[in-house]
Design a protein around this motif. Sequence first.
Motif, PDB file in Angstrom:
ATOM      1  N   LEU A  20      -6.589   1.879  -5.835  1.00 16.24           N
ATOM      2  CA  LEU A  20      -5.699   2.269  -6.928  1.00 16.24           C
ATOM      3  C   LEU A  20      -4.328   2.687  -6.398  1.00 16.24           C
ATOM      4  O   LEU A  20      -3.294   2.194  -6.864  1.00 16.24           O
ATOM      5  N   VAL A  21      -4.309   3.559  -5.416  1.00 14.62           N
ATOM      6  CA  VAL A  21      -3.041   4.043  -4.870  1.00 14.62           C
ATOM      7  C   VAL A  21      -2.276   2.908  -4.196  1.00 14.62           C
ATOM      8  O   VAL A  21      -1.055   2.793  -4.341  1.00 14.62           O
ATOM      9  N   ALA A  22      -2.991   2.032  -3.501  1.00 16.65           N
ATOM     10  CA  ALA A  22      -2.333   0.897  -2.839  1.00 16.65           C
ATOM     11  C   ALA A  22      -1.644  -0.005  -3.862  1.00 16.65           C
ATOM     12  O   ALA A  22      -0.527  -0.479  -3.632  1.00 16.65           O
ATOM     13  N   ALA A  23      -2.280  -0.220  -5.001  1.00 15.13           N
ATOM     14  CA  ALA A  23      -1.703  -1.099  -6.019  1.00 15.13           C
ATOM     15  C   ALA A  23      -0.558  -0.448  -6.780  1.00 15.13           C
ATOM     16  O   ALA A  23       0.287  -1.141  -7.342  1.00 15.13           O
ATOM     17  N   LEU A  24      -0.527   0.860  -6.803  1.00 14.56           N
ATOM     18  CA  LEU A  24       0.538   1.553  -7.533  1.00 14.56           C
ATOM     19  C   LEU A  24       1.860   1.563  -6.769  1.00 14.56           C
ATOM     20  O   LEU A  24       2.880   2.005  -7.306  1.00 14.56           O
ATOM     21  N   ASN A  25       1.847   1.078  -5.543  1.00 13.71           N
ATOM     22  CA  ASN A  25       3.061   1.047  -4.715  1.00 13.71           C
ATOM     23  C   ASN A  25       3.743   2.404  -4.684  1.00 13.71           C
ATOM     24  O   ASN A  25       4.932   2.535  -4.974  1.00 13.71           O
ATOM     25  N   THR A  26       2.979   3.414  -4.327  1.00 16.35           N
ATOM     26  CA  THR A  26       3.520   4.771  -4.274  1.00 16.35           C
ATOM     27  C   THR A  26       4.422   4.939  -3.056  1.00 16.35           C
ATOM     28  O   THR A  26       4.467   4.091  -2.174  1.00 16.35           O
ATOM     29  N   SER A  27       5.095   6.044  -3.009  1.00 16.55           N
ATOM     30  CA  SER A  27       5.987   6.334  -1.881  1.00 16.55           C
ATOM     31  C   SER A  27       5.176   6.506  -0.596  1.00 16.55           C
ATOM     32  O   SER A  27       3.963   6.722  -0.633  1.00 16.55           O
ATOM     33  N   ALA A  77      -6.998  -3.598  -9.272  1.00 16.66           N
ATOM     34  CA  ALA A  77      -6.794  -4.221 -10.582  1.00 16.66           C
ATOM     35  C   ALA A  77      -6.326  -3.183 -11.599  1.00 16.66           C
ATOM     36  O   ALA A  77      -5.394  -3.438 -12.375  1.00 16.66           O
ATOM     37  N   LEU A  78      -6.936  -2.013 -11.566  1.00 14.27           N
ATOM     38  CA  LEU A  78      -6.500  -0.947 -12.482  1.00 14.27           C
ATOM     39  C   LEU A  78      -5.074  -0.515 -12.150  1.00 14.27           C
ATOM     40  O   LEU A  78      -4.256  -0.344 -13.055  1.00 14.27           O
ATOM     41  N   GLY A  79      -4.783  -0.373 -10.880  1.00 11.61           N
ATOM     42  CA  GLY A  79      -3.431   0.012 -10.472  1.00 11.61           C
ATOM     43  C   GLY A  79      -2.386  -0.983 -10.936  1.00 11.61           C
ATOM     44  O   GLY A  79      -1.324  -0.602 -11.428  1.00 11.61           O
ATOM     45  N   ARG A  80      -2.699  -2.277 -10.776  1.00 17.20           N
ATOM     46  CA  ARG A  80      -1.746  -3.310 -11.233  1.00 17.20           C
ATOM     47  C   ARG A  80      -1.587  -3.261 -12.747  1.00 17.20           C
ATOM     48  O   ARG A  80      -0.493  -3.491 -13.262  1.00 17.20           O
ATOM     49  N   ALA A  81      -2.664  -2.975 -13.462  1.00 17.33           N
ATOM     50  CA  ALA A  81      -2.581  -2.916 -14.921  1.00 17.33           C
ATOM     51  C   ALA A  81      -1.746  -1.717 -15.384  1.00 17.33           C
ATOM     52  O   ALA A  81      -1.116  -1.767 -16.439  1.00 17.33           O
ATOM     53  N   LEU A  82      -1.737  -0.663 -14.581  1.00 19.27           N
ATOM     54  CA  LEU A  82      -0.970   0.539 -14.936  1.00 19.27           C
ATOM     55  C   LEU A  82       0.507   0.429 -14.608  1.00 19.27           C
ATOM     56  O   LEU A  82       1.322   1.181 -15.154  1.00 19.27           O
ATOM     57  N   VAL A  83       0.847  -0.492 -13.711  1.00 21.19           N
ATOM     58  CA  VAL A  83       2.254  -0.602 -13.286  1.00 21.19           C
ATOM     59  C   VAL A  83       3.023  -1.487 -14.243  1.00 21.19           C
ATOM     60  O   VAL A  83       2.622  -2.402 -14.803  1.00 21.19           O
TER      61      VAL A  83
END
Length: 119
Positions: free
Chosen positions: A49-56, A113-119
């Motif tokens: 999830l964190v990896a897909a969210l492209n966090t700082s 997949a969830l992270g990408r859907a949230l971005v």
Amino acid sequence: MTALLVAIGGALGAVLRSVTDGEIKLRSRRTWPIATLCINVVGSFVLGLVAALNTSATVTAFVVTGVCGGFTTFSTASVEAIGLVRERRGVTALAYVLASVLVCVSAVLVGMALGRALV
């Protein structure tokens, strides 16, 4: 500063692992190492999830390297698998290793997949 965030996250993850492990073992009477598997699946999901969210880089250092690194435990899973082999439960050991890899990789994919859907 990054090293401090990793250290704090790692300490938090280790405490969360210890508490989670104890709670699952308290409620489960299984001879299968379910606590470690659950911990590694949750950690894999969060990492994906964190990896897909492209966090700082700061958030990644704290959550991924620190918290997830302190929470998840490949080494314990390995020791538990060897323990099953030593108990002459080779089929169970193989099932545990396969489940650990397949379910954890799947959890990363679901988290991504969830992270990408949230971005």
